[in-house]
Design a protein around this motif. Sequence first.
Motif, PDB file in Angstrom:
ATOM      1  N   ILE A  65       0.838  -1.202   0.000  1.00  0.00           N
ATOM      2  CA  ILE A  65       0.000   0.000   0.000  1.00  0.00           C
ATOM      3  C   ILE A  65       0.869   1.246   0.000  1.00  0.00           C
ATOM      4  CG2 ILE A  65      -1.745   1.299   1.294  1.00  0.00           C
ATOM      5  CD1 ILE A  65      -2.774  -1.345   2.347  1.00  0.00           C
ATOM      6  N   SER A 178       1.366  11.801   2.758  1.00  0.00           N
ATOM      7  CA  SER A 178       0.024  12.368   2.638  1.00  0.00           C
ATOM      8  C   SER A 178      -0.456  12.808   4.002  1.00  0.00           C
ATOM      9  CB  SER A 178      -0.942  11.339   2.042  1.00  0.00           C
ATOM     10  OG  SER A 178      -2.219  11.911   1.827  1.00  0.00           O
ATOM     11  N   GLY A 182      -5.880  11.745   3.882  1.00  0.00           N
ATOM     12  CA  GLY A 182      -5.447  11.057   2.661  1.00  0.00           C
ATOM     13  C   GLY A 182      -4.996   9.643   2.938  1.00  0.00           C
ATOM     14  N   THR A 186      -6.626   6.212   1.505  1.00  0.00           N
ATOM     15  CA  THR A 186      -5.813   5.223   0.793  1.00  0.00           C
ATOM     16  C   THR A 186      -5.958   3.843   1.420  1.00  0.00           C
ATOM     17  OG1 THR A 186      -4.196   6.910   0.151  1.00  0.00           O
ATOM     18  CG2 THR A 186      -3.463   4.609   0.101  1.00  0.00           C
ATOM     19  N   ALA A 190      -7.793   0.766  -0.562  1.00  0.00           N
ATOM     20  CA  ALA A 190      -7.039  -0.448  -0.863  1.00  0.00           C
ATOM     21  C   ALA A 190      -7.667  -1.659  -0.189  1.00  0.00           C
ATOM     22  CB  ALA A 190      -5.587  -0.283  -0.415  1.00  0.00           C
TER      23      ALA A 190
END
Length: 238
Positions: A65, A178, A182, A186, A190
Amino acid sequence: METLAMHISNGIINGPVAAIFAALALATLTACVLRGRRDLDDRLAPMAGLVAAFIFAVQMLNFPIFTAGVSGHLLGGALAAMLVGPWVGALCVSVVLVVQALVFGDGGVAMLGLNITNMALIGTAAGYLLIALLLRVLPRTSAGLAVTAFVSALMSVVVASQGFILEYWLGGTTDLGSNLAGLAGTMAGAHLFIGIGEGLITATTVVTVAKVRPDLVYALRGLRPAAAPTVAAVGGVR
């Protein structure tokens, strides 16, 4: 270039925060042991071993990730909760995480409390809460059981991923590129896709077991709505 490892690697979260979550995980697992002993019987004990082995296998599927030591993968918390219950299920996932960290170097040993909190405790608890809700409103057919397994597995993965965001906010030491919102997006995005895969695996496994041996599915034994049929009656999950 850093080696990407499963789970949270050493150094991602600072020592004090890692120690706090290690103590939290130890206390919670102690409660799981005490409560899980009541559930263990001739059916559940061997099933717990099989569940742990299966979870170990599926957790080997790993998806990067971030580039700084954080990765995503199937968790197995909802699957364990459905088959052996939340208490024993959390212990099964924890045993897998300990073996992976100590023997295979998957996830930092210093971060073990964090990984157990996220995957074994938060993931299993979130999955079981959804299972308890859905099995009370959906029919106990193959379709109803499959939907319950799929949704609970998918959501448990997403919820567990957000545990990392809290821990990173409290003591993150590595720049992941980030802001906090953010990072949360993410991780959620994911793990939403990872959760779809986990949901399909969980649904297929649970429905298969329920068709052959419904008495081995903890959720069918332990979660009975008012005036619900017994396990024997729903044993022929269609």
